[in-house]
Design an enzyme around this catalytic site. Sequence first.
Site, PDB file in Angstrom:
ATOM      1  CG  HIS A  18      15.561  68.806 -40.007  1.00 29.56           C
ATOM      2  ND1 HIS A  18      16.869  68.654 -40.392  1.00 29.56           N
ATOM      3  CD2 HIS A  18      15.037  69.741 -40.852  1.00 29.56           C
ATOM      4  CE1 HIS A  18      17.141  69.449 -41.409  1.00 29.56           C
ATOM      5  NE2 HIS A  18      16.035  70.122 -41.714  1.00 29.56           N
ATOM      6  CD  GLU A  19      11.446  71.004 -41.201  1.00 28.66           C
ATOM      7  OE1 GLU A  19      11.555  72.244 -41.135  1.00 28.66           O
ATOM      8  OE2 GLU A  19      11.902  70.347 -42.154  1.00 28.66           O
ATOM      9  CG  HIS A  22      14.987  74.709 -40.098  1.00 27.85           C
ATOM     10  ND1 HIS A  22      16.292  75.096 -40.331  1.00 27.85           N
ATOM     11  CD2 HIS A  22      14.821  73.545 -40.786  1.00 27.85           C
ATOM     12  CE1 HIS A  22      16.885  74.213 -41.121  1.00 27.85           C
ATOM     13  NE2 HIS A  22      16.011  73.263 -41.402  1.00 27.85           N
TER      14      HIS A  22
END
Length: 432
Positions: A18-19, A22
Site C-alpha cells: 500500500h505505502e 504512495h
Amino acid sequence: MKTLLVFLLIFSIIVVIHEFGHFYFARRAGIRVREFSIGMGPKLFAHQGKDHTAYTIRMLPLGGYVRLAGLNEEEDLQAGMEVSLAFNDQNQVTLINKSKKSGQDELPVRINDFDLLDDLTIEAIPVGQDVMQTYSVSDQALLVEEDGTKIPLAPRSMRYESASVWHKFLTNMAGPLNNFILSILIYTLIAFLLPGVPVGTTSGESQPVVGQVSQNSPAAAAGLQADDEIKAINGQTIETWEQLTQTIQDNGAKELSLTVERAGKDVQVQLTPEKADNDGGDPNRLVIGIMQKSNVSYDSSLGARLTYGFTQTWAVVTGIFGVLGSMLVSGFKLDNFGGPIAMAQMTNQVVSYGFTTILSFMAYISANLGVFNLLPIPALDGGKILLNLVEAVRGKPLSQSKEGIITLVGVFILFVFMIAVTWNDIQRAFFN
C-alpha cells in the site's frame, strides 16, 4: 507464536504494498519522500537511502506510512532553539541536528530565523559568540529529529502542495490501487495452485436453497430438509441466501415462521435460531443449522485461472460496498467492522487450514483495506482524493489552515472509531 508470525507477515506485506504505491507516485511527481515507515510508535531501526529517504521500522506493527514533504508538516524549528550544523565544501549547511547527539565536526548554534522553503537560509548565532551569521542551506540537506531519524529538507517546489492536482490524485489513489492489484495477483496465484477455480451461475449461488442440515440444530428439529427452498420468513419474502442470513440475524433469538417450498408445495416451519459456535468468531451471530446448496462447478482452463483474480477481487469489493450500503438503510453497526484483534482471531482460524487459505485471507484483507482507505473521510486516502477533486473544481486548493483543520477532524474521527472497534472486538472476544 505461529499465528502471531503469520498475522505480522500478512499485515506487513499489505502495508508495504500500500505505502509503496504512495511512495512511487510521489517520487514520480517530484514530491520529496521524507520517511517510509513500517509500523507506528518509537523507532526500532532506520536506514538512510541514497534518495535521502529514511526507511524505518517502528515498534507497533499496526500499519505504516509514507511521510511526504508538505501536507501541513513543518520543519519544527523555532527561534531560540539550539541545534548543530554540518557543512559541505561550499560552506552550505548539509545537516541540521536537533538531537542531543552531535558530531565533532558540527557547529552548535542558536537559531534566530530561518527560511527552508524559498531562500534556504538559517540565521543563527554560534554558541559562545555574539555575532549573527546567515548560512546558506543545501537543497539536499538533512534534518536530524530528536529521536535520531534523518529526514530530507524540501524546498517549496518539492513539497506536496506544489504538485499538480493530477499528481496529487495519483499519489493518493496509488495506495488503495496497489491493494486491489495485490488482491488480484494473490487470487490469480491461488487459481493456479488449485485443481480448478469455482464457477457457477450468480442466481444459483444466491438462491436460498438448503443443501445440508446440521444434526441437533434448530433446522433439524423443525424438519427442514435438503433441497427445501425458503420463500419467506415471518411473511417477509426471501429471494437470496444473503437476505436469508441477514433476516435471521436481524430478528434475533426469537421464534421464526418459515415458508418453505418442498416438492412444489408450501410448508410452514417454526424454529428459533441459536448462537453460532465460531471458535473465536462473532459470538453474537445467529444460525439455524443449514448450509446453502451449491451450484458451483470447477473450471481448470487457463482463461478461468487468469480471470479468477479479477472476479474474486470484484466479488469482495462489491460485497463490502453491499454491507456499507445496507448500513445506510438499517443503521451503523460496529459488528460489521473488525480491528487488529478481530484480524488476529481470523488469522488464528485460517492458519490451521493451510497455505492456500492463508493466501486467500491475505487477498481478502488487502481488498478490504483498499476499500476502507477510499472512504471519503479526512486523513484517509479517500478524504485526500476528495480534497483533490475540490481543488480541481475550484481551480485552487483550500488554504493550508483549512486543510489542516479538516485533517485533524478526520484524525479524531478515525481515532474514536478505532477505539470503538477495538473495544467491540475485546467484548466479542472475551466477554460474550
